[in-house]
Enzyme design. Structure first.
Site, PDB file in Angstrom:
ATOM      1  N   ASP A 116       0.829  -1.216   0.000  1.00  0.00           N
ATOM      2  CA  ASP A 116       0.000   0.000   0.000  1.00  0.00           C
ATOM      3  C   ASP A 116       0.858   1.259   0.000  1.00  0.00           C
ATOM      4  O   ASP A 116       1.957   1.266   0.551  1.00  0.00           O
ATOM      5  CB  ASP A 116      -0.915  -0.019   1.236  1.00  0.00           C
ATOM      6  CG  ASP A 116      -2.074   0.950   1.100  1.00  0.00           C
ATOM      7  OD1 ASP A 116      -2.366   1.401  -0.036  1.00  0.00           O
ATOM      8  OD2 ASP A 116      -2.699   1.258   2.134  1.00  0.00           O
ATOM      9  N   ASN A 175       1.258   3.399  -2.979  1.00  0.00           N
ATOM     10  CA  ASN A 175       1.765   3.826  -4.289  1.00  0.00           C
ATOM     11  C   ASN A 175       1.255   5.217  -4.669  1.00  0.00           C
ATOM     12  O   ASN A 175       1.999   6.044  -5.187  1.00  0.00           O
ATOM     13  CB  ASN A 175       1.321   2.854  -5.388  1.00  0.00           C
ATOM     14  CG  ASN A 175       1.914   1.471  -5.212  1.00  0.00           C
ATOM     15  OD1 ASN A 175       2.786   1.271  -4.376  1.00  0.00           O
ATOM     16  ND2 ASN A 175       1.433   0.519  -5.995  1.00  0.00           N
ATOM     17  N   GLY A 176      -0.032   5.446  -4.411  1.00  0.00           N
ATOM     18  CA  GLY A 176      -0.641   6.728  -4.787  1.00  0.00           C
ATOM     19  C   GLY A 176      -0.024   7.880  -4.008  1.00  0.00           C
ATOM     20  O   GLY A 176       0.303   8.932  -4.571  1.00  0.00           O
ATOM     21  N   ARG A 197      -0.790   8.993 -10.250  1.00  0.00           N
ATOM     22  CA  ARG A 197      -0.884   7.777  -9.435  1.00  0.00           C
ATOM     23  C   ARG A 197      -0.283   6.546 -10.127  1.00  0.00           C
ATOM     24  O   ARG A 197       0.349   5.709  -9.498  1.00  0.00           O
ATOM     25  CB  ARG A 197      -2.354   7.504  -9.068  1.00  0.00           C
ATOM     26  CG  ARG A 197      -2.915   8.493  -8.048  1.00  0.00           C
ATOM     27  CD  ARG A 197      -4.354   8.126  -7.696  1.00  0.00           C
ATOM     28  NE  ARG A 197      -4.451   6.809  -7.087  1.00  0.00           N
ATOM     29  CZ  ARG A 197      -4.270   6.559  -5.779  1.00  0.00           C
ATOM     30  NH1 ARG A 197      -4.054   7.557  -4.956  1.00  0.00           N
ATOM     31  NH2 ARG A 197      -4.358   5.346  -5.311  1.00  0.00           N
ATOM     32  N   HIS A 244       2.305   3.273  -9.123  1.00  0.00           N
ATOM     33  CA  HIS A 244       2.138   1.828  -9.335  1.00  0.00           C
ATOM     34  C   HIS A 244       3.341   1.253 -10.082  1.00  0.00           C
ATOM     35  O   HIS A 244       3.771   0.133  -9.810  1.00  0.00           O
ATOM     36  CB  HIS A 244       0.839   1.549 -10.097  1.00  0.00           C
ATOM     37  CG  HIS A 244      -0.384   1.964  -9.343  1.00  0.00           C
ATOM     38  ND1 HIS A 244      -0.590   1.640  -8.019  1.00  0.00           N
ATOM     39  CD2 HIS A 244      -1.469   2.700  -9.711  1.00  0.00           C
ATOM     40  CE1 HIS A 244      -1.741   2.149  -7.610  1.00  0.00           C
ATOM     41  NE2 HIS A 244      -2.290   2.804  -8.613  1.00  0.00           N
ATOM     42  N   GLU A 275     -12.473  -4.431  -4.224  1.00  0.00           N
ATOM     43  CA  GLU A 275     -12.937  -3.057  -4.021  1.00  0.00           C
ATOM     44  C   GLU A 275     -12.229  -2.066  -4.943  1.00  0.00           C
ATOM     45  O   GLU A 275     -12.759  -0.995  -5.248  1.00  0.00           O
ATOM     46  CB  GLU A 275     -12.723  -2.623  -2.566  1.00  0.00           C
ATOM     47  CG  GLU A 275     -13.674  -3.273  -1.564  1.00  0.00           C
ATOM     48  CD  GLU A 275     -13.254  -4.684  -1.145  1.00  0.00           C
ATOM     49  OE1 GLU A 275     -12.144  -5.118  -1.525  1.00  0.00           O
ATOM     50  OE2 GLU A 275     -14.042  -5.353  -0.455  1.00  0.00           O
ATOM     51  N   ASN A 276     -11.042  -2.435  -5.403  1.00  0.00           N
ATOM     52  CA  ASN A 276     -10.265  -1.507  -6.236  1.00  0.00           C
ATOM     53  C   ASN A 276     -10.918  -1.226  -7.598  1.00  0.00           C
ATOM     54  O   ASN A 276     -10.558  -0.258  -8.271  1.00  0.00           O
ATOM     55  CB  ASN A 276      -8.823  -2.009  -6.438  1.00  0.00           C
ATOM     56  CG  ASN A 276      -7.966  -1.930  -5.186  1.00  0.00           C
ATOM     57  OD1 ASN A 276      -7.061  -2.739  -4.991  1.00  0.00           O
ATOM     58  ND2 ASN A 276      -8.224  -0.962  -4.313  1.00  0.00           N
ATOM     59  N   ARG A 295       2.047  -4.804   6.172  1.00  0.00           N
ATOM     60  CA  ARG A 295       1.352  -3.752   5.430  1.00  0.00           C
ATOM     61  C   ARG A 295       2.184  -2.482   5.478  1.00  0.00           C
ATOM     62  O   ARG A 295       2.591  -2.047   6.546  1.00  0.00           O
ATOM     63  CB  ARG A 295      -0.049  -3.468   5.973  1.00  0.00           C
ATOM     64  CG  ARG A 295      -0.759  -2.413   5.100  1.00  0.00           C
ATOM     65  CD  ARG A 295      -2.218  -2.239   5.401  1.00  0.00           C
ATOM     66  NE  ARG A 295      -2.834  -1.362   4.406  1.00  0.00           N
ATOM     67  CZ  ARG A 295      -4.103  -1.407   4.038  1.00  0.00           C
ATOM     68  NH1 ARG A 295      -4.909  -2.292   4.557  1.00  0.00           N
ATOM     69  NH2 ARG A 295      -4.571  -0.562   3.128  1.00  0.00           N
ATOM     70  N   LEU A 330      -6.588  -4.680   7.563  1.00  0.00           N
ATOM     71  CA  LEU A 330      -6.360  -5.788   6.633  1.00  0.00           C
ATOM     72  C   LEU A 330      -7.059  -5.589   5.295  1.00  0.00           C
ATOM     73  O   LEU A 330      -6.749  -6.269   4.323  1.00  0.00           O
ATOM     74  CB  LEU A 330      -6.798  -7.111   7.272  1.00  0.00           C
ATOM     75  CG  LEU A 330      -5.928  -7.567   8.455  1.00  0.00           C
ATOM     76  CD1 LEU A 330      -6.510  -8.795   9.127  1.00  0.00           C
ATOM     77  CD2 LEU A 330      -4.490  -7.847   8.007  1.00  0.00           C
TER      78      LEU A 330
HETATM   79  C1  IPE Z   1      -5.509  -2.682  -0.131  1.00  0.00           C
HETATM   80  O1  IPE Z   1      -5.151  -1.354  -0.324  1.00  0.00           O
HETATM   81  C2  IPE Z   1      -5.509  -3.390  -1.448  1.00  0.00           C
HETATM   82  C3  IPE Z   1      -4.226  -3.546  -2.084  1.00  0.00           C
HETATM   83  C4  IPE Z   1      -3.061  -3.228  -1.565  1.00  0.00           C
HETATM   84  C5  IPE Z   1      -4.266  -4.148  -3.383  1.00  0.00           C
HETATM   85  P1  IPE Z   1      -6.251  -0.210  -0.497  1.00  0.00           P
HETATM   86  O2  IPE Z   1      -5.500   1.063  -0.612  1.00  0.00           O
HETATM   87  O3  IPE Z   1      -7.170  -0.565  -1.592  1.00  0.00           O
HETATM   88  O4  IPE Z   1      -7.037  -0.313   0.876  1.00  0.00           O
HETATM   89  P2  IPE Z   1      -7.772   0.796   1.745  1.00  0.00           P
HETATM   90  O5  IPE Z   1      -8.717   1.502   0.843  1.00  0.00           O
HETATM   91  O6  IPE Z   1      -6.711   1.718   2.249  1.00  0.00           O
HETATM   92  O7  IPE Z   1      -8.424   0.047   2.853  1.00  0.00           O
HETATM   93  C1  IPE Z   2      -1.609   0.200  -3.366  1.00  0.00           C
HETATM   94  O1  IPE Z   2      -1.378   1.569  -3.418  1.00  0.00           O
HETATM   95  C2  IPE Z   2      -1.825  -0.404  -4.731  1.00  0.00           C
HETATM   96  C3  IPE Z   2      -3.214  -0.777  -5.042  1.00  0.00           C
HETATM   97  C4  IPE Z   2      -4.204  -0.742  -4.202  1.00  0.00           C
HETATM   98  C5  IPE Z   2      -3.474  -1.215  -6.385  1.00  0.00           C
HETATM   99  P1  IPE Z   2      -2.567   2.605  -3.422  1.00  0.00           P
HETATM  100  O2  IPE Z   2      -2.932   2.879  -4.843  1.00  0.00           O
HETATM  101  O3  IPE Z   2      -3.664   2.151  -2.564  1.00  0.00           O
HETATM  102  O4  IPE Z   2      -1.846   3.871  -2.811  1.00  0.00           O
HETATM  103  P2  IPE Z   2      -2.469   4.898  -1.774  1.00  0.00           P
HETATM  104  O5  IPE Z   2      -2.971   4.096  -0.618  1.00  0.00           O
HETATM  105  O6  IPE Z   2      -3.553   5.628  -2.484  1.00  0.00           O
HETATM  106  O7  IPE Z   2      -1.322   5.767  -1.392  1.00  0.00           O
HETATM  107 MG    MG Z   3      -4.061   2.390  -0.605  1.00  0.00          MG
END
Ligand code: IPE
Ligand code: IPE
Ligand code: MG
Length: 237
Positions: free
Chosen positions: A16, A18-19, A29, A33, A63-64, A184, A191
């Site tokens: 988690d 990357n964004g 974003r 990734h 959910e993504n 994490r 989780l």
């Molecule tokens: C969990 O991260 C899913 C992945 C790392 C693929 P998210 O960024 O989607 O989770 P939330 O929204 O913070 O719970």
């Molecule tokens: C995790 O990074 C990767 C995926 C869920 C695909 P995020 O994209 O959730 O990054 P943040 O949490 O927005 O920083």
């Molecule tokens: Mg995230």
């Protein structure tokens, strides 16, 4: 360190941040990734070198799909390109790739790429890399409940024959032991629908480090933290 029993057999990672990593650098974003792919490549190497046998990474949750279409498209594109680019090195390293999650929702192109990497790396014996894609624990458990209900309805098994083991064998992770350690990154302490069954007795490790910055030093820090844990499984030592 490096006592055999202190090396986790299975590590599961919620990659988690990357964004946020991208935003901090004024980047898009998807660039986060991309950088996350580099961190994944490095972690695969670090885990295999350390003697880890199974590495599961949460790469795309059910959910993504709800993210902006542009980001979802970029992630799908990255999956295809990543498979293409990484397969030779994974084969060389003896890493077998396994996809866990419901792949029916992916496009034909993505599905073909996933089938290909599983097939081409299938003989790897050094470490298994499980990619959790369109994965969520609740959907996995719901699917398992349906499968078992059908087997009971068909008279193949009795309801009383459903055990914890039967359920574990019906999950996407049936070929792997439960994770010893769940990591994490990015400072979130949740989780997010990941391995709710399998992580019952996993050690949890949270770090503020954003996933693209999770390098060897961070990996070894997590291994050190794991080695210092006392796993009691509800018993008295
Ligand atoms: C969990 O991260 C899913 C992945 C790392 C693929 P998210 O960024 O989607 O989770 P939330 O929204 O913070 O719970
Ligand atoms: C995790 O990074 C990767 C995926 C869920 C695909 P995020 O994209 O959730 O990054 P943040 O949490 O927005 O920083
Ligand atoms: Mg995230």
């Amino acid at each position: 360190m490096n006592e055999p029993n202190k090396i986790p057999v299975h590590i599961a990672v919620i990659m988690d941040g990357n964004g946020r990593w991208a935003r901090l650098r004024g980047k898009e974003r998807y660039e986060g990734h991309l950088a996350g792919m580099d961190a994944l490549r490095e972690t695969v190497k670090n885990a295999a070198d350390y003697g880890v046998k199974y590495l599961t990474v949460y790469a795309f949750s059910t959910e993504n799909w709800g993210r902006p279409q542009q980001e979802v498209d970029a992630l799908m594109d990255l999956m295809c390109k990543g498979v293409e680019m990484e397969t030779p090195q994974l084969m060389e390293q003896g890493v077998r790739v396994l996809v866990i999650g419901d792949r029916s929702r992916f496009s034909d192109k993505v599905r073909a790429a996933l089938d290909r990497i599983e097939e081409q790396t299938g003989r790897g014996e050094r470490m298994t890399l499980a990619l959790a894609l369109n994965y969520s624990s609740r959907s996995e458990l719901t699917a398992a409940a349906r499968i078992l209900a059908r087997r009971v309805a068909a008279g193949e098994i009795a309801a009383a024959e459903i055990t914890e083991q039967t359920i574990a064998e019906t999950l996407f992770t049936s070929a792997m032991p439960d994770p010893d350690l769940v990591i994490r990154t990015s400072g979130e302490c949740r989780l997010s629908n990941f391995m709710l069954w399998q992580a019952s007795y996993s050690e949890l490790y949270f770090t503020e480090t954003l996933w693209p910055d999770f390098g060897k030093e961070e990996f070894l820090k997590a291994m050190e933290a794991y080695a210092a844990r006392d796993r009691r499984y509800g018993l008295v030592k």
